[in-house]
Scaffold this motif. Structure first.
Motif, PDB file in Angstrom:
ATOM      1  N   UNK A  10     -22.324  13.930   9.165  1.00  0.00           N
ATOM      2  CA  UNK A  10     -23.644  13.530   9.642  1.00  0.00           C
ATOM      3  C   UNK A  10     -24.004  12.106   9.201  1.00  0.00           C
ATOM      4  N   UNK A  11     -23.326  11.591   8.186  1.00  0.00           N
ATOM      5  CA  UNK A  11     -23.547  10.202   7.793  1.00  0.00           C
ATOM      6  C   UNK A  11     -22.860   9.237   8.760  1.00  0.00           C
ATOM      7  N   UNK A  12     -21.961   9.746   9.593  1.00  0.00           N
ATOM      8  CA  UNK A  12     -21.227   8.921  10.555  1.00  0.00           C
ATOM      9  C   UNK A  12     -21.861   8.919  11.943  1.00  0.00           C
ATOM     10  N   UNK A  13     -22.884   9.736  12.140  1.00  0.00           N
ATOM     11  CA  UNK A  13     -23.534   9.810  13.451  1.00  0.00           C
ATOM     12  C   UNK A  13     -24.176   8.480  13.820  1.00  0.00           C
ATOM     13  N   UNK A  14     -24.284   8.242  15.116  1.00  0.00           N
ATOM     14  CA  UNK A  14     -24.942   7.032  15.563  1.00  0.00           C
ATOM     15  C   UNK A  14     -24.823   6.836  17.055  1.00  0.00           C
ATOM     16  N   UNK A  15     -25.375   5.754  17.550  1.00  0.00           N
ATOM     17  CA  UNK A  15     -25.389   5.508  18.992  1.00  0.00           C
ATOM     18  C   UNK A  15     -24.090   4.918  19.542  1.00  0.00           C
ATOM     19  N   UNK A  24     -17.209  11.966  17.422  1.00  0.00           N
ATOM     20  CA  UNK A  24     -16.863  13.237  16.796  1.00  0.00           C
ATOM     21  C   UNK A  24     -18.041  13.756  15.971  1.00  0.00           C
ATOM     22  N   UNK A  25     -18.633  12.895  15.159  1.00  0.00           N
ATOM     23  CA  UNK A  25     -19.778  13.300  14.339  1.00  0.00           C
ATOM     24  C   UNK A  25     -20.949  13.743  15.210  1.00  0.00           C
ATOM     25  N   UNK A  26     -21.228  13.011  16.271  1.00  0.00           N
ATOM     26  CA  UNK A  26     -22.318  13.384  17.168  1.00  0.00           C
ATOM     27  C   UNK A  26     -22.048  14.745  17.812  1.00  0.00           C
ATOM     28  N   UNK A  27     -20.807  14.964  18.237  1.00  0.00           N
ATOM     29  CA  UNK A  27     -20.454  16.240  18.865  1.00  0.00           C
ATOM     30  C   UNK A  27     -20.577  17.396  17.886  1.00  0.00           C
ATOM     31  N   UNK A  28     -20.102  17.205  16.666  1.00  0.00           N
ATOM     32  CA  UNK A  28     -20.230  18.253  15.650  1.00  0.00           C
ATOM     33  C   UNK A  28     -21.707  18.537  15.380  1.00  0.00           C
ATOM     34  N   UNK A  29     -22.532  17.507  15.369  1.00  0.00           N
ATOM     35  CA  UNK A  29     -23.960  17.688  15.136  1.00  0.00           C
ATOM     36  C   UNK A  29     -24.630  18.561  16.181  1.00  0.00           C
ATOM     37  N   UNK A  30     -24.056  18.617  17.366  1.00  0.00           N
ATOM     38  CA  UNK A  30     -24.601  19.453  18.437  1.00  0.00           C
ATOM     39  C   UNK A  30     -23.969  20.837  18.487  1.00  0.00           C
ATOM     40  N   UNK A  31     -22.942  21.078  17.693  1.00  0.00           N
ATOM     41  CA  UNK A  31     -22.215  22.347  17.676  1.00  0.00           C
ATOM     42  C   UNK A  31     -22.903  23.308  16.700  1.00  0.00           C
ATOM     43  N   UNK A  48     -11.917  24.058  14.551  1.00  0.00           N
ATOM     44  CA  UNK A  48     -11.813  23.017  15.566  1.00  0.00           C
ATOM     45  C   UNK A  48     -10.712  23.310  16.581  1.00  0.00           C
ATOM     46  N   UNK A  49      -9.578  23.815  16.107  1.00  0.00           N
ATOM     47  CA  UNK A  49      -8.463  24.102  17.012  1.00  0.00           C
ATOM     48  C   UNK A  49      -8.803  25.187  18.023  1.00  0.00           C
ATOM     49  N   UNK A  50      -9.567  26.180  17.604  1.00  0.00           N
ATOM     50  CA  UNK A  50      -9.800  27.330  18.463  1.00  0.00           C
ATOM     51  C   UNK A  50     -11.196  27.418  19.080  1.00  0.00           C
ATOM     52  N   UNK A  51     -12.133  26.589  18.639  1.00  0.00           N
ATOM     53  CA  UNK A  51     -13.506  26.725  19.126  1.00  0.00           C
ATOM     54  C   UNK A  51     -14.151  25.444  19.635  1.00  0.00           C
ATOM     55  N   UNK A  52     -13.606  24.305  19.283  1.00  0.00           N
ATOM     56  CA  UNK A  52     -14.280  23.043  19.607  1.00  0.00           C
ATOM     57  C   UNK A  52     -13.703  22.442  20.888  1.00  0.00           C
ATOM     58  N   UNK A  53     -14.515  22.381  21.900  1.00  0.00           N
ATOM     59  CA  UNK A  53     -14.128  21.806  23.189  1.00  0.00           C
ATOM     60  C   UNK A  53     -14.130  20.278  23.141  1.00  0.00           C
ATOM     61  N   UNK A  54     -14.761  19.697  22.153  1.00  0.00           N
ATOM     62  CA  UNK A  54     -15.039  18.267  22.137  1.00  0.00           C
ATOM     63  C   UNK A  54     -13.980  17.431  21.414  1.00  0.00           C
ATOM     64  N   UNK A  55     -13.001  18.047  20.796  1.00  0.00           N
ATOM     65  CA  UNK A  55     -11.972  17.256  20.107  1.00  0.00           C
ATOM     66  C   UNK A  55     -10.640  17.443  20.828  1.00  0.00           C
ATOM     67  N   UNK A  56     -10.125  16.332  21.329  1.00  0.00           N
ATOM     68  CA  UNK A  56      -8.878  16.368  22.094  1.00  0.00           C
ATOM     69  C   UNK A  56      -7.652  16.210  21.209  1.00  0.00           C
ATOM     70  N   UNK A  57      -7.824  15.575  20.074  1.00  0.00           N
ATOM     71  CA  UNK A  57      -6.695  15.237  19.236  1.00  0.00           C
ATOM     72  C   UNK A  57      -7.045  15.533  17.778  1.00  0.00           C
ATOM     73  N   UNK A  59      -5.561  14.668  15.244  1.00  0.00           N
ATOM     74  CA  UNK A  59      -5.308  13.516  14.378  1.00  0.00           C
ATOM     75  C   UNK A  59      -6.625  12.860  13.957  1.00  0.00           C
ATOM     76  N   UNK A  60      -7.589  12.864  14.855  1.00  0.00           N
ATOM     77  CA  UNK A  60      -8.903  12.307  14.528  1.00  0.00           C
ATOM     78  C   UNK A  60      -9.531  13.086  13.379  1.00  0.00           C
ATOM     79  N   UNK A  61      -9.477  14.399  13.452  1.00  0.00           N
ATOM     80  CA  UNK A  61     -10.010  15.224  12.362  1.00  0.00           C
ATOM     81  C   UNK A  61      -9.292  14.893  11.063  1.00  0.00           C
ATOM     82  N   UNK A  62      -7.964  14.787  11.101  1.00  0.00           N
ATOM     83  CA  UNK A  62      -7.206  14.478   9.886  1.00  0.00           C
ATOM     84  C   UNK A  62      -7.621  13.135   9.288  1.00  0.00           C
ATOM     85  N   UNK A  63      -7.840  12.139  10.128  1.00  0.00           N
ATOM     86  CA  UNK A  63      -8.262  10.823   9.651  1.00  0.00           C
ATOM     87  C   UNK A  63      -9.645  10.889   8.998  1.00  0.00           C
TER      88      UNK A  63
END
Length: 73
Positions: A10-15, A24-31, A48-57, A59-63
């Motif tokens: 939530x500290x990474x959210x923004x416009x 990613x942060x914005x999408x998680x904030x709406x989940x 994220x692997x089984x429930x999140x429609x908003x993350x395609x890769x 690797x982003x989560x790992x980073x």
């Protein structure tokens, strides 16, 4: 680690959704089902692997997870 992964995200959210971390942060904030209190990599990764429609890769989560660990130690 003092705060949950969700709290860190939530500290990474923004416009600026051109930044993948921000989008990613914005999408998680709406989940509403995201495990908000978790600090566990396996639990969040599985969610994220089984429930999140908003993350395609995952690797982003790992980073972002690496940033979380570095900034939350």
């Amino acid at each position: 680690m003092n705060r949950s992964f969700y709290e860190y995200l939530m500290t990474l959210k923004g416009p600026n959704i051109s930044e993948p971390e921000t989008k990613f942060a914005n999408d998680v904030g709406e989940d509403l089902s995201f495990p908000k209190h978790s600090k566990n990599y396996q639990e969040i990764s599985h969610y994220l692997e089984f429930n999140a429609y908003y993350i395609d890769n995952m690797d982003l989560f790992d980073e972002v997870w690496e940033q979380y660990v570095e900034n939350n130690a």
